[in-house]
Design a protein around this motif. Structure first.
Motif, PDB file in Angstrom:
ATOM      1  N   THR A 206       0.826  -1.335  -0.091  1.00  0.00           N
ATOM      2  CA  THR A 206       0.037   0.051   0.026  1.00  0.00           C
ATOM      3  C   THR A 206       0.930   1.299   0.148  1.00  0.00           C
ATOM      4  O   THR A 206       0.213   2.561  -0.179  1.00  0.00           O
ATOM      5  CB  THR A 206      -1.112   0.020   1.206  1.00  0.00           C
ATOM      6  OG1 THR A 206      -0.025  -0.171   2.469  1.00  0.00           O
ATOM      7  CG2 THR A 206      -1.947  -1.147   1.137  1.00  0.00           C
TER       8      THR A 206
ATOM      9  N   ALA B 250      -1.611  -3.655   4.036  1.00  0.00           N
ATOM     10  CA  ALA B 250      -2.624  -3.159   4.884  1.00  0.00           C
ATOM     11  C   ALA B 250      -2.715  -2.843   6.387  1.00  0.00           C
ATOM     12  O   ALA B 250      -1.832  -3.807   6.980  1.00  0.00           O
ATOM     13  CB  ALA B 250      -3.995  -4.297   4.586  1.00  0.00           C
ATOM     14  N   ASN B 251      -3.297  -2.215   7.034  1.00  0.00           N
ATOM     15  CA  ASN B 251      -3.280  -2.071   8.427  1.00  0.00           C
ATOM     16  C   ASN B 251      -1.932  -1.290   8.998  1.00  0.00           C
ATOM     17  O   ASN B 251      -1.559  -1.717  10.470  1.00  0.00           O
ATOM     18  CB  ASN B 251      -3.883  -3.238   9.288  1.00  0.00           C
ATOM     19  CG  ASN B 251      -5.243  -3.754   8.753  1.00  0.00           C
ATOM     20  OD1 ASN B 251      -6.202  -2.922   8.648  1.00  0.00           O
ATOM     21  ND2 ASN B 251      -5.381  -4.957   8.570  1.00  0.00           N
ATOM     22  N   GLY B 252      -1.137  -1.182   8.212  1.00  0.00           N
ATOM     23  CA  GLY B 252       0.225  -0.529   8.798  1.00  0.00           C
ATOM     24  C   GLY B 252       1.264  -1.708   8.840  1.00  0.00           C
ATOM     25  O   GLY B 252       2.327  -1.360   9.520  1.00  0.00           O
ATOM     26  N   THR B 253       0.798  -2.935   8.417  1.00  0.00           N
ATOM     27  CA  THR B 253       1.833  -3.727   8.508  1.00  0.00           C
ATOM     28  C   THR B 253       3.118  -3.722   7.629  1.00  0.00           C
ATOM     29  O   THR B 253       2.907  -3.194   6.450  1.00  0.00           O
ATOM     30  CB  THR B 253       1.242  -5.264   8.168  1.00  0.00           C
ATOM     31  OG1 THR B 253      -0.019  -5.621   8.977  1.00  0.00           O
ATOM     32  CG2 THR B 253       2.249  -6.515   8.343  1.00  0.00           C
TER      33      THR B 253
ATOM     34  N   HIS C  97       3.541   5.950  10.414  1.00  0.00           N
ATOM     35  CA  HIS C  97       3.588   5.425  12.036  1.00  0.00           C
ATOM     36  C   HIS C  97       4.641   5.860  12.809  1.00  0.00           C
ATOM     37  O   HIS C  97       4.679   5.151  13.868  1.00  0.00           O
ATOM     38  CB  HIS C  97       3.379   4.074  11.658  1.00  0.00           C
ATOM     39  CG  HIS C  97       2.090   3.511  10.630  1.00  0.00           C
ATOM     40  ND1 HIS C  97       1.082   3.566  11.130  1.00  0.00           N
ATOM     41  CD2 HIS C  97       2.397   3.205   9.633  1.00  0.00           C
ATOM     42  CE1 HIS C  97       0.212   3.146  10.194  1.00  0.00           C
ATOM     43  NE2 HIS C  97       1.208   2.748   9.097  1.00  0.00           N
TER      44      HIS C  97
ATOM     45  N   GLY D  27       1.167  -9.340  14.901  1.00  0.00           N
ATOM     46  CA  GLY D  27       0.553  -7.930  14.575  1.00  0.00           C
ATOM     47  C   GLY D  27       1.562  -6.925  15.217  1.00  0.00           C
ATOM     48  O   GLY D  27       1.590  -5.700  15.493  1.00  0.00           O
TER      49      GLY D  27
ATOM     50  N   SER E 271       0.286  -3.401  14.437  1.00  0.00           N
ATOM     51  CA  SER E 271      -0.382  -2.831  13.332  1.00  0.00           C
ATOM     52  C   SER E 271      -1.817  -2.615  13.820  1.00  0.00           C
ATOM     53  O   SER E 271      -2.257  -2.845  14.883  1.00  0.00           O
ATOM     54  CB  SER E 271      -0.501  -4.232  12.205  1.00  0.00           C
ATOM     55  OG  SER E 271      -0.924  -5.165  13.102  1.00  0.00           O
ATOM     56  N   ASN E 272      -2.395  -1.876  12.873  1.00  0.00           N
ATOM     57  CA  ASN E 272      -3.858  -1.352  13.032  1.00  0.00           C
ATOM     58  C   ASN E 272      -5.010  -2.513  12.824  1.00  0.00           C
ATOM     59  O   ASN E 272      -5.737  -2.200  11.885  1.00  0.00           O
ATOM     60  CB  ASN E 272      -3.997  -0.088  12.662  1.00  0.00           C
ATOM     61  CG  ASN E 272      -2.993   1.051  12.800  1.00  0.00           C
ATOM     62  OD1 ASN E 272      -2.723   1.165  13.986  1.00  0.00           O
ATOM     63  ND2 ASN E 272      -2.596   1.688  11.788  1.00  0.00           N
ATOM     64  N   ARG E 273      -4.905  -3.554  13.372  1.00  0.00           N
ATOM     65  CA  ARG E 273      -5.748  -4.527  13.140  1.00  0.00           C
ATOM     66  C   ARG E 273      -7.061  -4.263  13.793  1.00  0.00           C
ATOM     67  O   ARG E 273      -7.301  -3.818  14.988  1.00  0.00           O
ATOM     68  CB  ARG E 273      -5.262  -6.127  13.942  1.00  0.00           C
ATOM     69  CG  ARG E 273      -4.004  -6.164  12.885  1.00  0.00           C
ATOM     70  CD  ARG E 273      -3.552  -7.669  13.251  1.00  0.00           C
ATOM     71  NE  ARG E 273      -2.587  -8.142  12.321  1.00  0.00           N
ATOM     72  CZ  ARG E 273      -1.921  -9.393  12.475  1.00  0.00           C
ATOM     73  NH1 ARG E 273      -2.143 -10.256  13.425  1.00  0.00           N
ATOM     74  NH2 ARG E 273      -0.868  -9.595  11.701  1.00  0.00           N
ATOM     75  N   ASP E 274      -8.336  -4.685  13.106  1.00  0.00           N
ATOM     76  CA  ASP E 274      -9.660  -4.714  13.690  1.00  0.00           C
ATOM     77  C   ASP E 274      -9.721  -5.406  14.967  1.00  0.00           C
ATOM     78  O   ASP E 274      -9.264  -6.684  14.985  1.00  0.00           O
ATOM     79  CB  ASP E 274     -10.457  -5.155  12.763  1.00  0.00           C
ATOM     80  CG  ASP E 274     -10.559  -3.970  11.812  1.00  0.00           C
ATOM     81  OD1 ASP E 274     -10.967  -4.266  10.605  1.00  0.00           O
ATOM     82  OD2 ASP E 274     -10.208  -2.835  11.825  1.00  0.00           O
TER      83      ASP E 274
END
Length: 231
Positions: A118, A132-135, A166, A213, A228-231
């Motif tokens: 990304t 994805a999600n800042g990984t 980040h 994560g 990471s910004n995981r849900d």
């Protein structure tokens, strides 16, 4: 290059050819010159108790000319060639194709699917690919000029961040940190031990951390981490 015969390779990003020419020519010349200069003082050095490897200097001092000079130059050139080989092997090459991005160093490659990326940025001397999600999908050290790398990624259609998006999330790791997922501290302890080895192998450890994560970076002898910004 922008494309191979099948049109799959979009970019190959590596050190400029002149860097390798300078390395392969310069290091042997410098090595030969340094050891030639050292050979001029070998008689004096062999008599000094504080000099390390005193026996080696005693042996060199016993060699007649021109063998001492020739031997010193040959050894210096060989040492320079060894350094050039190590420097060349440690250089990073990044190949961007329609399907993936491959980072190659010393015969070892790390591959990331193009569709997973990304964004990209430089963190000091490190190329970082984000997913994805800042990984962090990839973090590799490189001396390739930042601006050239930036333009190549932009030319290939990737989002380039001028700084780590980040950056304010990183925290210094202290063993026993309660905010890490279960197993995170143990993996970071293992990573710390692995870094003390001559040729550390961090790929599996970093993958396990990413699976939890946990993103990690190492700077000036200290580990830093973020989630990471995981849900």
């Amino acid at each position: 290059m922008d494309a191979d015969a099948q049109g799959r390779v979009r970019k190959e990003i590596a050190e400029a050819p002149w860097v390798f020419v300078l390395m392969w020519l310069g290091f042997p010349l410098i090595g030969g010159a340094l050891l030639w200069g050292l050979s001029r003082f070998v008689d004096w050095l062999s008599g000094q108790d504080w000099v390390p490897f005193e026996g080696l200097f005693d042996l060199a001092a016993s060699a007649p000319e021109p063998y001492l000079t020739i031997g010193a130059i040959v050894v210096g050139v060989l040492l320079g060639l060894g350094l050039a080989f190590l420097g060349h092997a440690d250089s990073l090459k990044v190949t961007i194709t329609d399907d993936d991005i491959t980072a190659t160093r010393g015969g070892k490659s790390k591959k990331v699917a193009t569709t997973d990326v990304t964004g990209a940025f430089r963190d000091g001397k490190y190329l970082v690919l984000l997913g994805a999600n800042g990984t962090e999908l990839l973090r590799e050290k490189t001396d390739i000029p930042r601006e050239r790398m930036r333009q190549d990624f932009i030319d290939c259609g990737f989002t380039w961040h001028e700084a780590d998006p980040h950056a304010d999330e990183w925290r210094r790791w202290v063993d026993g940190t309660p905010d890490l997922p279960k197993g995170g501290n143990a993996l970071l302890r293992t990573r710390t031990k692995e870094l003390k080895k001559m040729d550390p192998d961090l790929a599996d450890i970093d993958k396990e951390l990413r699976d939890l994560g946990v993103m990690v970076r190492y700077d000036k002898g200290k580990h830093y981490w973020r989630l990471s910004n995981r849900d």
